[in-house]
Design an enzyme around this catalytic site. Structure first.
Site, PDB file in Angstrom:
ATOM      1  N   LYS A 145       0.883  -1.166   0.000  1.00  0.00           N
ATOM      2  CA  LYS A 145       0.000   0.000   0.000  1.00  0.00           C
ATOM      3  C   LYS A 145       0.919   1.212   0.000  1.00  0.00           C
ATOM      4  CE  LYS A 145      -2.515   3.458   1.726  1.00  0.00           C
ATOM      5  NZ  LYS A 145      -1.940   4.764   2.129  1.00  0.00           N
ATOM      6  N   GLY A 200       4.707   3.831  10.440  1.00  0.00           N
ATOM      7  CA  GLY A 200       3.953   5.077  10.387  1.00  0.00           C
ATOM      8  C   GLY A 200       3.565   5.569  11.763  1.00  0.00           C
ATOM      9  N   GLY A 204      -2.569   5.628  12.959  1.00  0.00           N
ATOM     10  CA  GLY A 204      -2.844   4.804  11.785  1.00  0.00           C
ATOM     11  C   GLY A 204      -2.464   3.360  11.987  1.00  0.00           C
ATOM     12  N   GLY A 205      -1.311   3.132  12.616  1.00  0.00           N
ATOM     13  CA  GLY A 205      -0.875   1.760  12.846  1.00  0.00           C
ATOM     14  C   GLY A 205      -1.778   1.005  13.795  1.00  0.00           C
ATOM     15  N   GLU A 224       5.537  -0.589  13.191  1.00  0.00           N
ATOM     16  CA  GLU A 224       6.396   0.381  13.866  1.00  0.00           C
ATOM     17  C   GLU A 224       5.598   1.681  13.955  1.00  0.00           C
ATOM     18  OE1 GLU A 224      10.216   3.121  12.891  1.00  0.00           O
ATOM     19  OE2 GLU A 224      10.292   1.067  12.092  1.00  0.00           O
ATOM     20  N   CYS A 261      12.767   8.065  12.495  1.00  0.00           N
ATOM     21  CA  CYS A 261      12.029   7.396  13.570  1.00  0.00           C
ATOM     22  C   CYS A 261      12.872   7.221  14.828  1.00  0.00           C
ATOM     23  CB  CYS A 261      11.508   6.041  13.099  1.00  0.00           C
ATOM     24  SG  CYS A 261      12.775   4.996  12.355  1.00  0.00           S
ATOM     25  N   GLU A 354       5.927  11.575  21.207  1.00  0.00           N
ATOM     26  CA  GLU A 354       6.737  11.933  20.044  1.00  0.00           C
ATOM     27  C   GLU A 354       6.165  13.142  19.323  1.00  0.00           C
ATOM     28  OE1 GLU A 354       8.536   9.874  15.968  1.00  0.00           O
ATOM     29  OE2 GLU A 354       6.746   9.030  16.897  1.00  0.00           O
TER      30      GLU A 354
END
Length: 488
Positions: A145, A200, A204-205, A224, A261, A354
């Site tokens: 995706k 991401g 969303g994850g 992640e 990240c 974060e």
């Protein structure tokens, strides 16, 4: 350009139909190497397209493409060696309690893997990135995706991989590509998708992770999601080399406009003169950092919103104020706060979340107990770093105890270094406790292949029916454990 549900179904079914083409490990390894060669051959056009979509710059992107090709070749080597199959054989033993029948174990591919591309690494964590390379190495077809931040590049890279597949008689469907938010949801819920890899945001994850778990047949979801990557600077380390630590921190937190990240997002610095020297060094270095362009307007807006919310908190100061650097750019900066306020919780908990972009938070602590109390409040991370003095690094004055305090927090513990930069090698671990990742596995390095495999044991199977990997004569020359002893 967004894929419909029917188009997602067609792409997944084509990938599922291509599984048998990856059964031969020799073919798989050759495919991965050809993919690397053809990506290198197309480098100039790929980098130009990537820069147009991400503004990451030709130098950074050329290096990232080189890393991507290195990953593909590294997994080709792993496929050829065969140790990842984890072959174990126990011959019958009637004297054991209970008796042992003939048991032979190896790992087999899960099936179609859905890969969700990342924004900040358009090569290394995207269509041809580590998730794709490790899944193909495991023998799993992939459907990617794409990330909306680089759709044109995604199409180009997918075409290169399909050409590489065709060179070895592998159907084009072995690497599928879909675009669009809804396509991502359709993908993780498709009954023929056997596992998923994601890089991401937490939001969303987590939504995709929950969807994967809520399926009639749940699947592994290796995500992640987010990481603060805390750094602890001991009082002795600050006294010994405050200026060097401040300069190193500036380089790490601003690298890639703070969009790695592994960016250090919280730094515990001692109160007092030595810590003040570190802050001055950081101030000087960050003040001399040019504004940079973030990956897209949405990320820029979120960064500006995030720093505005944080600077408004009581007791927060900004020696170098992060914010807008121009119409499209942002300026790096950092915030300071007392560790005591972080321990109080409440609205200051925002400071231990974060903030994606070139900003970090310095928490000034009074003593080691206060610093360790802050660490105990943190969520899981990809990395955790401690800067020690020479004496502490030699095993004196509690250096080992500090490492032990950091170990529960992260998957990679650094001493006297900076977390940005993730080497691709067998010993690497790029993962950590939630929300850093949703599984205990790594997405970087040789053992990333383990995410896409499952063990199977054959009991009392006739030799003629066994896969070649499990036969007594070891025709493929694999490293194996036989009756408890490792054979090479």
């Amino acid at each position: 350009m967004e894929a419909t549900a029917q188009e997602v179904d067609e792409v997944v079914r084509a990938a599922h139909a291509a599984r048998a083409s990856l059964a031969d490990r020799t073919v798989r390894a050759a495919f991965l190497r050809t993919a690397a060669e053809q990506l290198e051959a197309a480098r100039d056009g790929l980098v130009e397209t990537a820069d147009a979509e991400t503004a990451l710059g030709p130098v950074r992107l050329t290096g990232e493409l080189a890393r991507t090709c290195f990953q593909l070749r590294a997994f080709a080597d792993i496929v050829e060696e065969g140790a990842f199959l984890d072959v174990v054989i126990n011959h019958p033993d009637a004297t054991a309690t209970p008796p042992i029948p003939d048991l032979r174990r190896l790992k087999v591919p899960l099936g179609v893997v859905a890969v969700y591309a990342a924004s900040n690494f358009p090569f290394a964590f995207s269509v041809a990135g580590g998730d794709t390379a490790s899944a193909l190495a495991a023998g799993c077809p992939v459907v990617v995706k794409s990330h909306p931040g680089h759709p044109a590049l995604s199409e180009l890279v997918a075409k290169v991989l399909r050409r590489a597949a065709a060179a070895h008689g592998i159907p084009a469907g072995v690497l599928g590509l879909v675009h669009g938010f809804e396509a991502g949801v359709e993908l993780v819920t498709h009954p023929l998708v056997a596992a998923a890899g994601f890089t991401g945001s937490v939001r969303g994850g987590r939504a995709l992770f929950d969807a994967a778990a809520a399926r009639p047949v749940p699947i592994p979801f290796h995500g992640e999601l987010g990481s603060l990557n805390p750094v602890l600077v001991t009082r002795a380390a600050a006294a010994e080399r405050a200026e060097a630590i401040g300069a190193g921190l500036a380089g790490s937190m601003t690298l890639g406009v703070g969009q790695f990240c592994t960016k250090p997002g919280l730094v515990l610095v001692p109160a007092g003169a030595a810590g003040d020297r570190l802050v001055k060094s950081l101030t000087d270095a960050v003040s001399n950092t040019d504004p940079g362009v973030m990956l897209d307007h949405r990320m820029r807006d979120n960064f500006l919103k995030g720093v505005t919310e944080r600077t408004a908190l009581d007791g927060v100061e900004s020696p170098v104020t992060p914010g807008a650097g121009g119409e499209h750019t942002v300026s790096a900066g950092f915030l300071t706060v007392s560790a005591r306020r972080l321990l109080a919780g409440g609205e200051h908990d925002l400071l231990i979340e974060e903030c994606f972009g070139p900003v970090t938070v310095l928490a000034r602590y009074e003593d080691r107990a206060e610093a360790e109390a802050v660490l105990s409040r943190l969520p899981g991370n990809l990395t955790a770093t401690v800067h020690l003095s020479a004496e502490e690094a030699a095993g004196e004055d509690g250096g080992a105890e500090l490492l032990a305090a950091l170990t529960p927090l992260a998957g990679r513990i650094l001493v006297n270094g900076w977390p940005t930069g993730v080497a691709v090698c067998h010993a690497q671990h790029h993962g950590g406790p939630y929300p850093a990742t949703t599984s205990p596995h790594t997405s970087v390095g040789g053992t990333a292949i383990e995410r896409w495999l499952r063990p199977v044991t054959y009991q009392n199977a006739p030799e003629a029916l066994l896969p070649p990997e499990l036969r007594d004569d070891n025709p493929l020359g694999l490293p194996r454990r036989v009756d408890g002893r490792l054979e090479r």
